[in-house]
Design a protein around this motif. Sequence first.
Motif, PDB file in Angstrom:
ATOM      1  N   LEU A   1       0.827  -1.211   0.000  1.00 11.16           N
ATOM      2  CA  LEU A   1       0.000   0.000   0.000  1.00 11.16           C
ATOM      3  C   LEU A   1       0.866   1.269   0.000  1.00 11.16           C
ATOM      4  N   VAL A   2       1.858   1.249  -0.862  1.00 12.37           N
ATOM      5  CA  VAL A   2       2.751   2.407  -0.999  1.00 12.37           C
ATOM      6  C   VAL A   2       2.151   3.309  -2.081  1.00 12.37           C
ATOM      7  N   ILE A   3       1.867   4.538  -1.706  1.00 11.57           N
ATOM      8  CA  ILE A   3       1.106   5.418  -2.600  1.00 11.57           C
ATOM      9  C   ILE A   3       2.031   6.293  -3.447  1.00 11.57           C
ATOM     10  N   GLY A   4       1.716   6.402  -4.731  1.00  9.50           N
ATOM     11  CA  GLY A   4       2.418   7.326  -5.623  1.00  9.50           C
ATOM     12  C   GLY A   4       3.590   6.685  -6.337  1.00  9.50           C
ATOM     13  N   GLU A   5       3.970   7.300  -7.447  1.00  7.23           N
ATOM     14  CA  GLU A   5       5.138   6.817  -8.202  1.00  7.23           C
ATOM     15  C   GLU A   5       6.261   7.810  -7.953  1.00  7.23           C
ATOM     16  N   ALA A   6       7.037   7.512  -6.913  1.00  4.83           N
ATOM     17  CA  ALA A   6       7.999   8.495  -6.419  1.00  4.83           C
ATOM     18  C   ALA A   6       9.403   8.240  -6.956  1.00  4.83           C
ATOM     19  N   ASP A   7      10.266   9.228  -6.737  1.00  8.95           N
ATOM     20  CA  ASP A   7      11.697   9.057  -7.039  1.00  8.95           C
ATOM     21  C   ASP A   7      12.423   8.506  -5.821  1.00  8.95           C
ATOM     22  N   PHE A   8      11.942   8.890  -4.628  1.00  7.26           N
ATOM     23  CA  PHE A   8      12.573   8.450  -3.377  1.00  7.26           C
ATOM     24  C   PHE A   8      11.505   7.940  -2.403  1.00  7.26           C
ATOM     25  N   TYR A   9      11.832   6.832  -1.736  1.00  7.36           N
ATOM     26  CA  TYR A   9      10.912   6.233  -0.765  1.00  7.36           C
ATOM     27  C   TYR A   9      11.552   6.290   0.616  1.00  7.36           C
ATOM     28  N   THR A  10      10.791   6.733   1.606  1.00  3.49           N
ATOM     29  CA  THR A  10      11.293   6.688   2.982  1.00  3.49           C
ATOM     30  C   THR A  10      10.748   5.407   3.607  1.00  3.49           C
ATOM     31  N   VAL A  11      11.681   4.490   3.832  1.00  8.18           N
ATOM     32  CA  VAL A  11      11.334   3.115   4.203  1.00  8.18           C
ATOM     33  C   VAL A  11      11.628   2.898   5.688  1.00  8.18           C
ATOM     34  N   LEU A  12      10.619   2.413   6.421  1.00 10.44           N
ATOM     35  CA  LEU A  12      10.825   2.089   7.839  1.00 10.44           C
ATOM     36  C   LEU A  12      11.308   0.640   7.951  1.00 10.44           C
ATOM     37  N   ALA A  13      12.424   0.452   8.659  1.00  8.33           N
ATOM     38  CA  ALA A  13      12.983  -0.910   8.797  1.00  8.33           C
ATOM     39  C   ALA A  13      13.489  -1.102  10.226  1.00  8.33           C
ATOM     40  N   THR A  14      13.735  -2.364  10.544  1.00  8.22           N
ATOM     41  CA  THR A  14      14.238  -2.691  11.885  1.00  8.22           C
ATOM     42  C   THR A  14      15.470  -3.580  11.749  1.00  8.22           C
ATOM     43  N   ASN A  15      16.388  -3.528  12.710  1.00  6.93           N
ATOM     44  CA  ASN A  15      17.530  -4.456  12.647  1.00  6.93           C
ATOM     45  C   ASN A  15      17.348  -5.570  13.678  1.00  6.93           C
ATOM     46  N   SER A  16      18.312  -6.488  13.732  1.00  8.77           N
ATOM     47  CA  SER A  16      18.136  -7.662  14.594  1.00  8.77           C
ATOM     48  C   SER A  16      18.135  -7.289  16.073  1.00  8.77           C
ATOM     49  N   GLU A  17      18.612  -6.069  16.395  1.00  2.67           N
ATOM     50  CA  GLU A  17      18.543  -5.625  17.807  1.00  2.67           C
ATOM     51  C   GLU A  17      17.251  -4.875  18.124  1.00  2.67           C
ATOM     52  N   GLY A  18      16.394  -4.753  17.122  1.00  2.00           N
ATOM     53  CA  GLY A  18      15.094  -4.094  17.358  1.00  2.00           C
ATOM     54  C   GLY A  18      15.116  -2.594  17.133  1.00  2.00           C
ATOM     55  N   GLU A  19      16.263  -2.047  16.671  1.00  2.74           N
ATOM     56  CA  GLU A  19      16.305  -0.598  16.390  1.00  2.74           C
ATOM     57  C   GLU A  19      15.457  -0.313  15.144  1.00  2.74           C
ATOM     58  N   LYS A  20      14.642   0.737  15.215  1.00  2.00           N
ATOM     59  CA  LYS A  20      13.817   1.116  14.059  1.00  2.00           C
ATOM     60  C   LYS A  20      14.409   2.374  13.448  1.00  2.00           C
ATOM     61  N   SER A  21      14.464   2.376  12.117  1.00  2.00           N
ATOM     62  CA  SER A  21      15.006   3.554  11.472  1.00  2.00           C
ATOM     63  C   SER A  21      14.400   3.749  10.089  1.00  2.00           C
ATOM     64  N   PHE A  22      14.417   4.990   9.635  1.00  2.00           N
ATOM     65  CA  PHE A  22      13.976   5.288   8.266  1.00  2.00           C
ATOM     66  C   PHE A  22      15.191   5.405   7.345  1.00  2.00           C
ATOM     67  N   PHE A  23      15.024   4.960   6.101  1.00  2.00           N
ATOM     68  CA  PHE A  23      16.045   5.077   5.060  1.00  2.00           C
ATOM     69  C   PHE A  23      15.426   5.769   3.850  1.00  2.00           C
ATOM     70  N   VAL A  24      16.228   6.608   3.192  1.00  2.00           N
ATOM     71  CA  VAL A  24      15.760   7.207   1.939  1.00  2.00           C
ATOM     72  C   VAL A  24      16.333   6.365   0.809  1.00  2.00           C
ATOM     73  N   ILE A  25      15.444   5.769   0.019  1.00  2.00           N
ATOM     74  CA  ILE A  25      15.899   4.831  -1.015  1.00  2.00           C
ATOM     75  C   ILE A  25      15.367   5.259  -2.380  1.00  2.00           C
ATOM     76  N   ALA A  26      16.291   5.409  -3.319  1.00  2.00           N
ATOM     77  CA  ALA A  26      15.888   5.822  -4.676  1.00  2.00           C
ATOM     78  C   ALA A  26      15.163   4.668  -5.355  1.00  2.00           C
ATOM     79  N   LYS A  27      14.246   5.023  -6.239  1.00  2.00           N
ATOM     80  CA  LYS A  27      13.387   4.005  -6.876  1.00  2.00           C
ATOM     81  C   LYS A  27      14.179   3.024  -7.739  1.00  2.00           C
ATOM     82  N   ASP A  28      15.343   3.472  -8.260  1.00  2.00           N
ATOM     83  CA  ASP A  28      16.046   2.639  -9.241  1.00  2.00           C
ATOM     84  C   ASP A  28      17.304   1.971  -8.686  1.00  2.00           C
TER      85      ASP A  28
END
Length: 373
Positions: free
Chosen positions: A154-181
């Motif tokens: 349910l990711v809305i829009g056809e963007a150039d950059f996506y801000t992605v919420l992710a977690t690591n194995s220690e449970g830290e949550k962080s956002f990453f800016v990821i280019a579409k290509d």
Amino acid sequence: MDYGLNEIQIHFRDLAKNYAETNVKPVFDELDKARAYSRDLVNGAAKAGLYGAFVPENFGGKTHSPMCVALVVEELAKVCGGTAMSFLANLQGAIPILMGGSDSQKSNFIPKLNSGEAIFSLAVYEKEINDLSLVKTNFEADGDGFVLNGVKTLVIGEADFYTVLATNSEGEKSFFVIAKDVDGVSFSENIHMLGLNTATTREMTLNNVKVSADSKLGGKDGKTMSEIILMASRLFMSSICVGVAEDAHHLAIGFIQTRNQFGNPVSEKQAVQFMLADNMSKIESSRAMIYATARAIQNGKKGVTDSAMTKLLAGEACMLTTTDAVQLFGGYGYMRDYPVEKHFRDAKTAQILYGTTQTLKDFIGKVESRKEI
Ligand SMILES: Cc1cc2nc3c(=O)[nH]c(=O)nc-3n(C[C@H](O)[C@H](O)[C@H](O)COP(=O)(O)OP(=O)(O)OC[C@H]3O[C@@H](n4cnc5c(N)ncnc54)[C@H](O)[C@@H]3O)c2cc1C
């Protein structure tokens, strides 16, 4: 009602109204029927200065004002709920950058939002979760950078950059800016929705996506940032509800004033007038709550419960009003050739997106029942 809007608020309301009437109105019906996202409309909104309601002056905007954003979104939604959603999705994608980006990340991305040079989108939701603290998309350190794996939906829009919420194995949550290509990023076809057809919605897969260290946003922890994003999303979704509902209400009034049945216009029937009275009261009270919440947030107050209550009220008002609008159009209301059925389709999302009516009641009810009186 007079909400005592100041000069800059009137500026953004009128700018958005003009943009919606001039640029969105001529094309939205065709886009809706084709289920097509329009990059031109989102870029055009930026070029018209509408993101200046969100982007601070030091990044090229005019003000950073929830109230101005609410006014802009409402005006766009009066013409097309899906276009208002596409506009909002771009802004939502930039919220984590503005909140958690370093100076150089902000200077790199935020002016691009303002000018329309780049489009952003938020990728947080996943199948099987209804709580953002439970995201499964994983990030781990990899040399000087990070590697990400997971599926967002349910990711809305056809963007150039996506801000992605992710977690690591220690449970830290962080956002990453990821280019579409970037290698490893792929998207599904546009998911076929009931409404909001002019806002593409897709699944985003991250398969061993390697990003540099400066793709990671800092600031507040990912969970707190998610809560703030949800608060903003609920508030601005409420503006979509009010815009869609009010236009459906006005269209219905225009129709029933000229439709004669049993000797006089349908608008003269008391049972119908009761519907109009209920609907307008609910639209106006939703709007009053949006503006009050937007002003409170602007003044530094926490708006988590207020925005949940606002979305609860506005979502229900939107569904009720658009359902009644279809009803008041009679058989014509059910036809694709008449405009109210689109508002009705767009409205259903309002009771689901960013918290269903039931989960909002669950949240607000718990807060209320545990209040110290
Ligand atoms: C068009 C569209 C776009 C979207 N875009 C985004 C996006 O950009 N970002 C994002 O994060 N998400 C997005 N979503 C996801 C949306 O936020 C979720 O669908 C929504 O929050 C509901 O969650 P769910 O689908 O997991 O339903 P569930 O939580 O699984 O709910 C299923 C049913 O159970 C009911 N229910 C659940 N819990 C309770 C309870 N405690 N008490 C009573 N009933 C309950 C619900 O009301 C609902 O009727 C989008 C959804 C749509 C439709």
